[in-house]
Enzyme design. Sequence first.
Site, PDB file in Angstrom:
ATOM      1  N   GLU A   1      27.938  17.722  -8.935  1.00 53.00           N
ATOM      2  CA  GLU A   1      27.464  16.363  -8.660  1.00 53.00           C
ATOM      3  C   GLU A   1      27.963  15.873  -7.304  1.00 53.00           C
ATOM      4  O   GLU A   1      27.215  15.316  -6.503  1.00 53.00           O
ATOM      5  CB  GLU A   1      27.961  15.385  -9.742  1.00 53.00           C
ATOM      6  CG  GLU A   1      27.283  15.506 -11.090  1.00 53.00           C
ATOM      7  CD  GLU A   1      27.978  16.508 -12.002  1.00 53.00           C
ATOM      8  OE1 GLU A   1      28.776  17.343 -11.507  1.00 53.00           O
ATOM      9  OE2 GLU A   1      27.717  16.451 -13.218  1.00 53.00           O
TER      10      GLU A   1
ATOM     11  N   LYS B   1      38.650  17.994  -6.123  1.00 52.42           N
ATOM     12  CA  LYS B   1      39.799  18.882  -5.955  1.00 52.42           C
ATOM     13  C   LYS B   1      39.337  20.216  -5.365  1.00 52.42           C
ATOM     14  O   LYS B   1      39.829  20.665  -4.347  1.00 52.42           O
ATOM     15  CB  LYS B   1      40.465  19.095  -7.313  1.00 52.42           C
ATOM     16  CG  LYS B   1      41.907  19.577  -7.220  1.00 52.42           C
ATOM     17  CD  LYS B   1      42.370  20.205  -8.529  1.00 52.42           C
ATOM     18  CE  LYS B   1      43.045  19.206  -9.431  1.00 52.42           C
ATOM     19  NZ  LYS B   1      43.838  19.870 -10.522  1.00 52.42           N
TER      20      LYS B   1
ATOM     21  N   GLY C   1      42.698  15.970 -13.148  1.00 55.75           N
ATOM     22  CA  GLY C   1      41.690  14.998 -12.700  1.00 55.75           C
ATOM     23  C   GLY C   1      41.878  13.629 -13.308  1.00 55.75           C
ATOM     24  O   GLY C   1      41.814  12.609 -12.614  1.00 55.75           O
ATOM     25  N   ARG C   2      42.132  13.574 -14.613  1.00 52.80           N
ATOM     26  CA  ARG C   2      42.209  12.272 -15.270  1.00 52.80           C
ATOM     27  C   ARG C   2      43.532  11.557 -15.011  1.00 52.80           C
ATOM     28  O   ARG C   2      43.740  10.448 -15.492  1.00 52.80           O
ATOM     29  CB  ARG C   2      41.931  12.409 -16.763  1.00 52.80           C
ATOM     30  CG  ARG C   2      42.680  13.503 -17.480  1.00 52.80           C
ATOM     31  CD  ARG C   2      42.002  13.820 -18.836  1.00 52.80           C
ATOM     32  NE  ARG C   2      42.646  14.889 -19.592  1.00 52.80           N
ATOM     33  CZ  ARG C   2      42.372  16.176 -19.461  1.00 52.80           C
ATOM     34  NH1 ARG C   2      41.503  16.577 -18.564  1.00 52.80           N
ATOM     35  NH2 ARG C   2      42.979  17.073 -20.213  1.00 52.80           N
TER      36      ARG C   2
ATOM     37  N   LYS D   1      28.126  23.462 -18.509  1.00 52.59           N
ATOM     38  CA  LYS D   1      28.016  23.675 -17.070  1.00 52.59           C
ATOM     39  C   LYS D   1      27.306  24.993 -16.780  1.00 52.59           C
ATOM     40  O   LYS D   1      26.395  25.063 -15.944  1.00 52.59           O
ATOM     41  CB  LYS D   1      29.436  23.716 -16.479  1.00 52.59           C
ATOM     42  CG  LYS D   1      29.629  22.875 -15.247  1.00 52.59           C
ATOM     43  CD  LYS D   1      30.993  23.131 -14.611  1.00 52.59           C
ATOM     44  CE  LYS D   1      32.065  22.179 -15.088  1.00 52.59           C
ATOM     45  NZ  LYS D   1      33.364  22.378 -14.400  1.00 52.59           N
TER      46      LYS D   1
ATOM     47  N   HIS E   1      30.042 -11.325 -28.805  1.00 47.81           N
ATOM     48  CA  HIS E   1      28.625 -11.643 -28.977  1.00 47.81           C
ATOM     49  C   HIS E   1      27.783 -10.381 -29.098  1.00 47.81           C
ATOM     50  O   HIS E   1      26.564 -10.435 -28.968  1.00 47.81           O
ATOM     51  CB  HIS E   1      28.133 -12.497 -27.812  1.00 47.81           C
ATOM     52  CG  HIS E   1      28.801 -13.836 -27.756  1.00 47.81           C
ATOM     53  ND1 HIS E   1      28.205 -14.976 -28.226  1.00 47.81           N
ATOM     54  CD2 HIS E   1      30.033 -14.202 -27.333  1.00 47.81           C
ATOM     55  CE1 HIS E   1      29.033 -16.004 -28.067  1.00 47.81           C
ATOM     56  NE2 HIS E   1      30.156 -15.558 -27.530  1.00 47.81           N
TER      57      HIS E   1
ATOM     58  N   GLU F   1      39.239  13.440 -23.292  1.00 47.42           N
ATOM     59  CA  GLU F   1      39.290  14.747 -22.636  1.00 47.42           C
ATOM     60  C   GLU F   1      40.650  15.396 -22.886  1.00 47.42           C
ATOM     61  O   GLU F   1      40.765  16.624 -22.924  1.00 47.42           O
ATOM     62  CB  GLU F   1      39.017  14.605 -21.129  1.00 47.42           C
ATOM     63  CG  GLU F   1      38.735  15.918 -20.432  1.00 47.42           C
ATOM     64  CD  GLU F   1      38.017  15.751 -19.092  1.00 47.42           C
ATOM     65  OE1 GLU F   1      36.794  15.945 -19.036  1.00 47.42           O
ATOM     66  OE2 GLU F   1      38.671  15.406 -18.093  1.00 47.42           O
TER      67      GLU F   1
END
Lengths: 546, 546
Positions: B211, B205, B266-267, B511, B383, B352
Amino acid sequence: MANLTDTAAWRALDAHFRSVSAVHMRDLFARDSGRFERFCVRTCGILLDYSKNRVTAETMRLLHALARERGVTERAQAMFSGAHINETEDRAVLHALLRDSRDSPVCDVGDVLRAGVESSLDSMERFSEAVRSGGWRGRTGQRITDVVNIGIGGSDLGPGMVCRALAPYADGPRTHFVSNIDGAHLTSTLECLDPARTLFVVASKTFTTMETMTNARAARRWIVDSLGEDAAVARHFVAASTNRAAVAEFGISPDSMFAFQDWVGGRYSLWSAIGLPIAIATGMERFRELLAGAHAMDLHFRDAPLDRNMPVTLALLGTWYVNFFGVETHAVLAYDQRLDRFAAHLQQLDMESNGKSVTLEGTTADYATGPIVWGEPGTNGQHAFFQLLHQGTRLVPADFIVAAHCDHTLADQHRLLVANCLAQSEALMLGKSAHEVRSELEASGDPTQSADSLVPHKVFDGNRPSSTLLLDRLDAATLGALIALYEHKVFVQGAIWNVNSFDQWGVELGKALATSIARELLDHGDGGLHDASTTGLIAEYRRLSH
Amino acid sequence: MANLTDTAAWRALDAHFRSVSAVHMRDLFARDSGRFERFCVRTCGILLDYSKNRVTAETMRLLHALARERGVTERAQAMFSGAHINETEDRAVLHALLRDSRDSPVCDVGDVLRAGVESSLDSMERFSEAVRSGGWRGRTGQRITDVVNIGIGGSDLGPGMVCRALAPYADGPRTHFVSNIDGAHLTSTLECLDPARTLFVVASKTFTTMETMTNARAARRWIVDSLGEDAAVARHFVAASTNRAAVAEFGISPDSMFAFQDWVGGRYSLWSAIGLPIAIATGMERFRELLAGAHAMDLHFRDAPLDRNMPVTLALLGTWYVNFFGVETHAVLAYDQRLDRFAAHLQQLDMESNGKSVTLEGTTADYATGPIVWGEPGTNGQHAFFQLLHQGTRLVPADFIVAAHCDHTLADQHRLLVANCLAQSEALMLGKSAHEVRSELEASGDPTQSADSLVPHKVFDGNRPSSTLLLDRLDAATLGALIALYEHKVFVQGAIWNVNSFDQWGVELGKALATSIARELLDHGDGGLHDASTTGLIAEYRRLSH
C-alpha cells in the site's frame, strides 16, 4: 408469538447444527462445484456471494423455514402498510415511504402521506438548489461555501456517511458534521470557516436533543458575534425538525424548517429532511438517485422469494452465527475508503435496533439477539486487526464490500484493492495446514524459517465465514440499495428475534442521570444520591477542575 | 510454562467465579462504602476507578496470584533487559527504550543502543524544526504548509491518532494521513494541496509495504508532474524506514531517512521516527513530552506492586471477563472527540498482539485470548450503540476515558461531556428495576406511559461493568502515559495467555493470495487455483470492469 426456541424450525436447526458445525468449507467447495452460483444473489447493482459461509443447502432450507415460521413476510407487509409495528411507541415505521414511487409503490398507504413526502422533497429541492446556485446567500450577501450539519446519532451518522461516500459526486458547498457535546468538535470545525459563508443545518426531530441544541446555540453565538445582529440567524440557520415552535424561537424562519414525520426513526432518517446536507452537497438529482436505489431494494425485499432475497439471506446467516455458533460480533469490512464511516452507521442501525433482550410480548429472550457490529475499511484493517480474524480464538463472521469500478484514475490501485478483498475472504475460508506450512518452509530453503517450532505459528485453521458484496460502482443508487439492504436485514432479524427494532428505551436512563450529575459537577453536592464510585469521580473532577 | 487452565490460580478463579458471577454490583457498593478508594489507582495524571467491575477484594487477590504464577513481572524484566522475547522472529522488544531516560532508566541495555535512540531523536529534532521554521523548503523555494504521511497499520494509526489528539497543540504544518491502497484515499487528500508546499513522509520499515509504496509512487508522480523534475523528489519526500538502498533508489536523500531498529514493532512505533509527523505538527518539545509521559508509565509498570499497578489491573480485569465471563469484546469509550481514532489504534495494538491461538510452546490454547476491541467517542456512541450496552443480551466490559480539563473555551459543554461519561457508567452498573420503572411511570401521570406492557421494555438489569480513566488533561504527557498504559495492559495479557504478543503471522496468507489474484484480475485466467467462490468473484469483476 411462540417463543423462538420452541419453534419447530429452531429445533431442526439445532439438530442440524450439531451435524454440520465441524464441517470445513474446503470440503463443501470440494463436494459441490456449483456452490458459487447456488449461493449467489444479484439485485440493484449488487452481487452477494454467500458461498463462503458455513452452510449447506439444507442449512438454508431450514433457515428459510425459520423465516416462514416467524412470519417475516407478513411482518414486512405490516410495515409497508403503515401498521403501528413500533408497538411500544405506538407508531408506524414508514421510512420506505420516503423513497417510494407512485409507479411502483411498495407502501400501501393513503395519498395524504404520500403527497406529504413529495412536498417535503420539493421543499428540499428548492432550498438545496438555491444554496447551490447562490440564490440563497448569507447576511452579508456572500454565497454559501460551507454547510455545517449539527446533529447526533441518526441526524449525523447517516448523512455524514453518505456525504463521504458520494464525495466524487459532490459539486456543491463543502459539508461538515458536528455531533459531539465535546466543545472540541464544534470549535475545531469552525476554526477554518468564514461565518459570512457558512450555513448551519440544525438536525433534531424534537429540537431538544441536548448535544445538538447546545452546539447550535454555540454556533448561533459565533454567527451573531461575527455578523453583528440577531437577524443573521435566519440567513445562516435552517432546521430539519418537527418542532415548529422551538425552531421559530431559535430564530429560524418557518420556511426554513424541513419537516418529517413521527414514523421516521432517527436511524432511518437519512432519506428524509435529515438528508438535506446530501442534497446540498451533491444536488437533488443525486439525492433522488439515492432514494431510487433504496426503493429498488425495497421492491426486491418485498417481492423476491426467501431463497433469492438478499436482505433475508444476510439476516438468516447472521442469525445462524449468533444463535447457533454463539458469535457476539459481526465485522463490516468495506474495501472502500469512501465507506470509512459505513460501519459506524451500521453500528447504530443494527445495535440500536436489535440490542434488546425483551420480546414484543414483554418476556425476557432466552436466546441471543443483535450482535456487536464493528469494522474499519480495507485494506487498512489488514494491517490492524485481521491477525485476530485469521488466527484468534474467536469466530467473526464478516461482510466484505467492494466496487468493481472506481471514480478515480488510479486504476491499478483499484485492482489491488479488489484483489486484497477477494484474497482475504479466500484466506479466511481456506486456511493453511501444518503440512502446507512445512512444505513451504522447506521449499524456501531459509534455515531460520524452517525450524519446526515455527510451524504452529504459521498455521491457519481457516473455515472462517464471510459474505462478499460486489457492487458495480459506489454511486448514489447503489449506495441507496446497500443501505436499504442492511435496514431490511436488521428488520428480518428483529422479526425472528421478536423484538421491537424501532424503539430505544435503553438510552433513557443515562440521559436522566447525566442531567443531575451535570449540576453536581458545577458546585452542588451530590446529595448522597450516587454509588461510591460516581461520588468519588465527581469529587475528583471538582478537585481537579477548581 | 504450565498450561494456563492447569494452574492453581486459574482453578481458584474458576471456583471463585461460580460464587460471585451472579452478585450484583449494587450490592457490592452497598456492602462496602470504601469500594471507590479500594479500587482506585492514580499515576501519571490518570485516575483509574475500577470499582464498577464485577470483582471483590478476593477476586483481585486471586487475579494477582494468577499474574504471579504466570511470571508477569519476570517477563516485563526480560522485555526491559532486551531479551529476545519475540521468539518466533528472534527479536528484542524495546519500544520502552525509545522513551527511556538516562536519569531514571527503565531499560537495562548497553550504551550503544541508548545512544542510537538519542541520535535518532536529535535527527528528528533538526529536521522537524527546519520544516517548522521554514529552513527546509520545497523545490520552488516555498515553505512547507502540509505534510502527508504515507504509511499503513502502525505507520499510520499511531501517529495519526496522536496528531488528532494533540490538535490544540499543533502550531506547525497541517498533517494528513494516507494509508489505504484505495486510490480514493490519496486522490481526495491531494485534491486540496499545493505540490510546491507539500512534504511527504513515506513510513515503512521495510520500504516494501504494498500500500505504502504504491501510494508513494503515485505521490511521486504528482510531485514530478507538477514541479517538473525528478530532483524535486529529494525536497518533497523523506522516509521513516530502515531500508537505506530502497529509500535512495526512490530518490530520497540518505540524510532524509529517519531510521529505527528491528526491535520496534509496527504497532509500538509511534515513539520512533514513525512519530515524525507528530514532531513536525506540534514541535519536538511536545514530542519529548509524549515520550516522557510514556516513560513515566513504564516506570510505574515496572515498579508498582501488582495491586497498585494500573496496566496490570486493566489486564487482569480483561482476563477475568474474557476467560471467566466468556465475553468476546472490549469497548473503548473515549469521551473526547480528539480521541476519535484511539479505539482504532487500540484495535491494532490489542488484536494484532493477542489475537493468537498458539502458545509460545506451539500448543493450541484451550482458552480464549485477545478480545475484539471497538468503540466510538462519547457522547456520540450514546446515540448509536449504547442501546445494546444497556439492554442487549451481551456483556460488554468498557473503559470510559475523559479529561477533567479541556483546551477550548466552551466550559459548560465540557462539564456536560464529563457528566454524560459518569452517568453512563453509573447507569450501566445500577440499572433500573421493574419496581422503579413502575413507580416512575405512575408518578408521571401520563396514561400512555403507564401501561403495564411498557414496563419490561424500560427495565435495565444493570450489573454491566466498566472502568473509568479520568485524565487531568489530554496533553502530550498524559496521552503518552495513556498509550503506554494500554501497551502494557496488552503485554500483561499476552504473558498470562502465554502467546507471542509481538509477531503477526496471521497477516501473511492473505498477502500472498492477493498478489496472485491481482494478476488474475487483470487478464490472466485463474489457472483453476481457487475455490468456486473466489473464481466466481474474479470472473464477475472482469465481466463488470471490461
